[in-house]
Design a protein around this motif. Structure first.
Motif, PDB file in Angstrom:
ATOM      1  N   GLU A 159      11.445   5.612 -44.261  1.00 21.71           N
ATOM      2  CA  GLU A 159      12.270   6.336 -45.206  1.00 21.71           C
ATOM      3  C   GLU A 159      13.742   6.056 -44.986  1.00 21.71           C
ATOM      4  O   GLU A 159      14.214   5.929 -43.866  1.00 21.71           O
ATOM      5  CB  GLU A 159      12.047   7.850 -45.078  1.00 21.71           C
ATOM      6  CG  GLU A 159      10.638   8.301 -45.446  1.00 21.71           C
ATOM      7  CD  GLU A 159      10.498   9.802 -45.307  1.00 21.71           C
ATOM      8  OE1 GLU A 159      11.382  10.415 -44.687  1.00 21.71           O
ATOM      9  OE2 GLU A 159       9.518  10.354 -45.809  1.00 21.71           O
ATOM     10  N   ILE A 160      14.477   5.961 -46.090  1.00 17.27           N
ATOM     11  CA  ILE A 160      15.926   6.011 -46.022  1.00 17.27           C
ATOM     12  C   ILE A 160      16.316   7.474 -46.166  1.00 17.27           C
ATOM     13  O   ILE A 160      16.045   8.102 -47.179  1.00 17.27           O
ATOM     14  CB  ILE A 160      16.569   5.225 -47.184  1.00 17.27           C
ATOM     15  CG1 ILE A 160      16.310   3.747 -47.037  1.00 17.27           C
ATOM     16  CG2 ILE A 160      18.061   5.484 -47.245  1.00 17.27           C
ATOM     17  CD1 ILE A 160      16.873   2.941 -48.175  1.00 17.27           C
ATOM     18  N   LEU A 161      16.905   8.030 -45.163  1.00 14.92           N
ATOM     19  CA  LEU A 161      17.492   9.354 -45.280  1.00 14.92           C
ATOM     20  C   LEU A 161      18.986   9.152 -45.436  1.00 14.92           C
ATOM     21  O   LEU A 161      19.653   8.679 -44.525  1.00 14.92           O
ATOM     22  CB  LEU A 161      17.185  10.200 -44.040  1.00 14.92           C
ATOM     23  CG  LEU A 161      15.696  10.510 -43.824  1.00 14.92           C
ATOM     24  CD1 LEU A 161      15.522  11.328 -42.560  1.00 14.92           C
ATOM     25  CD2 LEU A 161      15.134  11.261 -45.011  1.00 14.92           C
ATOM     26  N   VAL A 162      19.514   9.499 -46.589  1.00 17.90           N
ATOM     27  CA  VAL A 162      20.896   9.163 -46.817  1.00 17.90           C
ATOM     28  C   VAL A 162      21.836   9.943 -45.926  1.00 17.90           C
ATOM     29  O   VAL A 162      22.986   9.577 -45.770  1.00 17.90           O
ATOM     30  CB  VAL A 162      21.273   9.346 -48.312  1.00 17.90           C
ATOM     31  CG1 VAL A 162      20.656   8.266 -49.139  1.00 17.90           C
ATOM     32  CG2 VAL A 162      20.876  10.705 -48.826  1.00 17.90           C
ATOM     33  N   THR A 187      23.311  14.552 -48.666  1.00 18.26           N
ATOM     34  CA  THR A 187      21.936  14.987 -48.871  1.00 18.26           C
ATOM     35  C   THR A 187      21.008  14.377 -47.835  1.00 18.26           C
ATOM     36  O   THR A 187      21.277  13.314 -47.295  1.00 18.26           O
ATOM     37  CB  THR A 187      21.449  14.605 -50.279  1.00 18.26           C
ATOM     38  OG1 THR A 187      20.100  15.014 -50.418  1.00 18.26           O
ATOM     39  CG2 THR A 187      21.518  13.108 -50.483  1.00 18.26           C
ATOM     40  N   ASP A 188      19.897  15.060 -47.540  1.00 19.80           N
ATOM     41  CA  ASP A 188      18.929  14.515 -46.594  1.00 19.80           C
ATOM     42  C   ASP A 188      17.628  14.139 -47.288  1.00 19.80           C
ATOM     43  O   ASP A 188      16.591  14.012 -46.660  1.00 19.80           O
ATOM     44  CB  ASP A 188      18.671  15.493 -45.448  1.00 19.80           C
ATOM     45  CG  ASP A 188      18.082  16.818 -45.946  1.00 19.80           C
ATOM     46  OD1 ASP A 188      17.919  16.973 -47.176  1.00 19.80           O
ATOM     47  OD2 ASP A 188      17.793  17.685 -45.108  1.00 19.80           O
ATOM     48  N   LEU A 246      23.072   8.732 -53.880  1.00 20.44           N
ATOM     49  CA  LEU A 246      23.774   7.515 -53.470  1.00 20.44           C
ATOM     50  C   LEU A 246      25.170   7.496 -54.102  1.00 20.44           C
ATOM     51  O   LEU A 246      25.477   6.639 -54.939  1.00 20.44           O
ATOM     52  CB  LEU A 246      22.984   6.281 -53.912  1.00 20.44           C
ATOM     53  CG  LEU A 246      21.511   6.240 -53.474  1.00 20.44           C
ATOM     54  CD1 LEU A 246      20.716   5.273 -54.339  1.00 20.44           C
ATOM     55  CD2 LEU A 246      21.405   5.863 -52.013  1.00 20.44           C
ATOM     56  N   PRO A 247      26.040   8.428 -53.742  1.00 23.00           N
ATOM     57  CA  PRO A 247      27.343   8.536 -54.411  1.00 23.00           C
ATOM     58  C   PRO A 247      28.204   7.299 -54.288  1.00 23.00           C
ATOM     59  O   PRO A 247      29.079   7.065 -55.129  1.00 23.00           O
ATOM     60  CB  PRO A 247      27.990   9.750 -53.730  1.00 23.00           C
ATOM     61  CG  PRO A 247      27.242   9.948 -52.461  1.00 23.00           C
ATOM     62  CD  PRO A 247      25.852   9.469 -52.717  1.00 23.00           C
ATOM     63  N   HIS A 248      27.980   6.473 -53.260  1.00 24.75           N
ATOM     64  CA  HIS A 248      28.747   5.238 -53.115  1.00 24.75           C
ATOM     65  C   HIS A 248      28.422   4.228 -54.207  1.00 24.75           C
ATOM     66  O   HIS A 248      29.167   3.265 -54.404  1.00 24.75           O
ATOM     67  CB  HIS A 248      28.494   4.618 -51.738  1.00 24.75           C
ATOM     68  CG  HIS A 248      27.044   4.509 -51.372  1.00 24.75           C
ATOM     69  ND1 HIS A 248      26.267   5.602 -51.081  1.00 24.75           N
ATOM     70  CD2 HIS A 248      26.226   3.430 -51.260  1.00 24.75           C
ATOM     71  CE1 HIS A 248      25.025   5.209 -50.799  1.00 24.75           C
ATOM     72  NE2 HIS A 248      24.979   3.890 -50.906  1.00 24.75           N
ATOM     73  N   ASP A 249      27.298   4.415 -54.922  1.00 24.07           N
ATOM     74  CA  ASP A 249      26.912   3.527 -56.028  1.00 24.07           C
ATOM     75  C   ASP A 249      27.042   4.215 -57.385  1.00 24.07           C
ATOM     76  O   ASP A 249      26.460   3.752 -58.375  1.00 24.07           O
ATOM     77  CB  ASP A 249      25.462   3.057 -55.846  1.00 24.07           C
ATOM     78  CG  ASP A 249      25.323   1.974 -54.786  1.00 24.07           C
ATOM     79  OD1 ASP A 249      26.311   1.261 -54.529  1.00 24.07           O
ATOM     80  OD2 ASP A 249      24.229   1.844 -54.208  1.00 24.07           O
ATOM     81  N   ASP A 286      25.784  -0.042 -41.251  1.00 23.42           N
ATOM     82  CA  ASP A 286      24.371  -0.124 -40.899  1.00 23.42           C
ATOM     83  C   ASP A 286      23.616   1.082 -41.454  1.00 23.42           C
ATOM     84  O   ASP A 286      24.009   2.223 -41.242  1.00 23.42           O
ATOM     85  CB  ASP A 286      24.227  -0.169 -39.378  1.00 23.42           C
ATOM     86  CG  ASP A 286      22.873  -0.689 -38.944  1.00 23.42           C
ATOM     87  OD1 ASP A 286      22.331  -0.171 -37.960  1.00 23.42           O
ATOM     88  OD2 ASP A 286      22.346  -1.622 -39.582  1.00 23.42           O
ATOM     89  N   GLY A 287      22.550   0.810 -42.191  1.00 22.79           N
ATOM     90  CA  GLY A 287      21.720   1.871 -42.743  1.00 22.79           C
ATOM     91  C   GLY A 287      22.115   2.342 -44.125  1.00 22.79           C
ATOM     92  O   GLY A 287      21.430   3.190 -44.700  1.00 22.79           O
ATOM     93  N   THR A 288      23.202   1.807 -44.690  1.00 23.23           N
ATOM     94  CA  THR A 288      23.617   2.230 -46.026  1.00 23.23           C
ATOM     95  C   THR A 288      22.520   1.937 -47.052  1.00 23.23           C
ATOM     96  O   THR A 288      22.074   0.797 -47.166  1.00 23.23           O
ATOM     97  CB  THR A 288      24.902   1.502 -46.459  1.00 23.23           C
ATOM     98  OG1 THR A 288      25.925   1.774 -45.519  1.00 23.23           O
ATOM     99  CG2 THR A 288      25.351   1.971 -47.841  1.00 23.23           C
ATOM    100  N   PRO A 289      22.096   2.940 -47.822  1.00 21.36           N
ATOM    101  CA  PRO A 289      21.045   2.703 -48.818  1.00 21.36           C
ATOM    102  C   PRO A 289      21.614   2.322 -50.183  1.00 21.36           C
ATOM    103  O   PRO A 289      22.745   2.678 -50.525  1.00 21.36           O
ATOM    104  CB  PRO A 289      20.346   4.064 -48.899  1.00 21.36           C
ATOM    105  CG  PRO A 289      21.445   5.046 -48.621  1.00 21.36           C
ATOM    106  CD  PRO A 289      22.416   4.372 -47.689  1.00 21.36           C
ATOM    107  N   HIS A 290      20.814   1.613 -50.959  1.00 12.73           N
ATOM    108  CA  HIS A 290      21.166   1.257 -52.334  1.00 12.73           C
ATOM    109  C   HIS A 290      19.907   1.288 -53.193  1.00 12.73           C
ATOM    110  O   HIS A 290      18.820   0.904 -52.734  1.00 12.73           O
ATOM    111  CB  HIS A 290      21.779  -0.141 -52.408  1.00 12.73           C
ATOM    112  CG  HIS A 290      23.078  -0.295 -51.703  1.00 12.73           C
ATOM    113  ND1 HIS A 290      24.275   0.146 -52.220  1.00 12.73           N
ATOM    114  CD2 HIS A 290      23.369  -0.844 -50.492  1.00 12.73           C
ATOM    115  CE1 HIS A 290      25.254  -0.128 -51.366  1.00 12.73           C
ATOM    116  NE2 HIS A 290      24.730  -0.730 -50.312  1.00 12.73           N
TER     117      HIS A 290
END
Length: 468
Positions: free
Chosen positions: A3-6, A16-17, A77-80, A119-123
């Motif tokens: 899982e990606i936990l943001v 958010t988790d 994913l607020p960075h996107d 490291d670990g940043t989700p998209h």
């Protein structure tokens, strides 16, 4: 699936988790994409003369479901956020325009995964695109991924191997276009109205590369009776370590395409050339990674030796036997590396056992790199056709050409009054066939290679747990 936990990403604005792939909207998005795919033509459009009016209404509803799912997932994913807003708009514009050839340039230009690598940043990525070494059609594809960017790699990139557009990534989940051999995410594959002058990023799925490397290498080592040093045996047992190895290898490889004495446009893939030219270029970049890794090891960097092992084993065992024999330039590069090392007694196939001179391997592999670099430097002063013939000469020094080859007979067998690109038609699909060694190895290894289609790190972990 991992899982990606943001919440794992520490940059401000991600709080958010909720795992992206656990959100109901992700399943809805995947299902809607898979429903739409069968209607799409090769160029991504939908022919409603063939599908009929009810299909058009259904397609409009399906695309709206996709757009809504993107909007529901975007807060995770607020960075996107800017990319996702543009993506939803492009989806709806495509639908409103009647599903002609899709144009997702606006959203593509809002996606900047390399802008702030952590490291670990989700998209969450969705585009109409083909997947290199996967699906050749520009279908909608969706993938959830995360960045691989450990501090030590960031330091090397910042101080030594500058490559601001490079992204090492891993899979979390994907649509069926990635249930293939594809291990890249490139902006060049996206359907757009016009090609931008340049792109700011390119991404490699180092978890898939690592998983394939581990599975194929372990099988090849067992079949060939190779005695491994303890450190490579440990490497093969460690998925994370292998992922980081490939992240470093590809970081150096990617930048090598535009560095050195280059007799051609660095984006040579857009040109029409004999496939051994592409094979030499890909091998040159891999051997550049190898050469830099030798230097890193000499300086005490623990990752340097790992990259050397990965280049040697992946190139010698997986590459020559992966894919068909139709202008297989990556396969050719692997064949050439093995043959060169064999000619120089670094590898020996004796008594049905492959032995490797680990002490001489770095020196001799770097020697091949130097030969290719000299070929390139000399090529700057040569006409294109002469450079192609000299390149053929280098390859055929170590690999036997097909006996029916015109190119093997030299310039006298070619119509040199034609433009060089026309002479590409005289290249045989399998200009340099597999040796008897590789033909025999293929019978035992092809099934293992085929089984790595669509593989992810989770597949490997599950298999290891089952075996334990």
């Amino acid at each position: 699936m991992t899982e990606i936990l943001v919440q794992d990403v520490t940059r401000e604005g991600i709080a958010t988790d909720t795992a992206v792939t656990d959100h109901p909207a992700w399943a809805e998005l995947k299902n809607a994409v898979e429903e739409l795919r069968p209607w799409q033509s090769k160029d991504g459009s939908i022919d409603f003369d063939a599908e009929g009016a009810p299909a058009r209404a259904h397609a409009e509803q399906t695309v709206e479901r996709i757009a809504v799912a993107v909007e529901q997932l975007s807060p995770l994913l607020p960075h996107d956020a800017a990319y996702h807003r543009a993506l939803a708009a492009d989806l709806r514009k495509w639908s409103a325009a009647g599903f002609e050839v899709p144009d997702f340039l606006d959203s593509l230009m809002e996606f900047h995964p390399a802008a702030e690598r952590a490291d670990g940043t989700p998209h969450l990525v969705l585009f109409p695109m083909y997947t290199q070494n996967g699906n050749p059609d520009r279908n909608l594809e969706a993938v959830v991924l995360r960045m691989v960017w450990p501090e030590w790699l960031a330091e090397l990139e910042a101080t030594r191997f500058d490559n601001p557009g490079y992204c090492g990534i891993t899979f979390e989940d994907f649509t069926s276009g990635y249930d293939t051999n594809s291990a890249v995410l490139f902006p060049e594959t996206v359907a757009v109205r016009e090609v931008p002058e340049s792109f700011s990023w390119g991404a490699i799925f180092c978890d898939r590369e690592a998983a394939r490397f581990r599975k194929v290498t372990e099988a090849a080592v067992d079949i060939l009776g190779v005695e491994l040093p303890e450190d490579i045996a440990t490497l093969l047992g460690d998925q994370k370590r292998c992922e980081e190895t490939f992240a470093l290898w590809d970081l150096i490889h990617d930048r090598a395409h535009s560095r050195g004495d280059l007799p051609f446009d660095p984006f040579m893939i857009k040109q029409r050339q004999p496939f051994w030219m592409y094979g030499l270029e890909e091998l040159r970049c891999d051997l550049t990674s190898f050469k830099e890794a030798v230097q890193l090891e000499a300086e005490g960097n623990e990752h340097g030796r790992d990259v050397q092992y990965a280049v040697l084993f992946d190139r010698m065992f997986r590459f020559p036997l992966t894919g068909d024999r139709n202008r297989n330039y990556d396969g050719l590069g692997g064949q050439l590396l093995f043959a060169y090392l064999h000619r120089h007694d670094v590898v020996r196939w004796t008594d049905n056992k492959l032995t490797i001179d680990w002490d001489r391997a770095p020196e001799v592999t770097n020697q091949l790199c130097a030969e290719i670099e000299k070929l390139y430097r000399d090529g700057i002063d040569r006409p294109k056709l002469v450079h192609w013939l000299k390149s053929y000469e280098l390859v055929s020094t170590y690999l036997a050409p097909h006996p029916g080859s015109k190119w093997a007979k030299g310039a006298d067998a070619l119509d040199v009054t034609l433009p060089p690109r026309k002479l590409v038609d005289d290249v045989l699909p399998d200009e340099f066939p597999l040796s008897m060694f590789f033909e025999a190895l293929a019978k035992k290894l092809k099934g293992v290679i085929a089984s790595t289609k669509g593989i992810t790190a989770d597949d490997v972990v599950r298999a290891e747990q089952a075996a334990a």
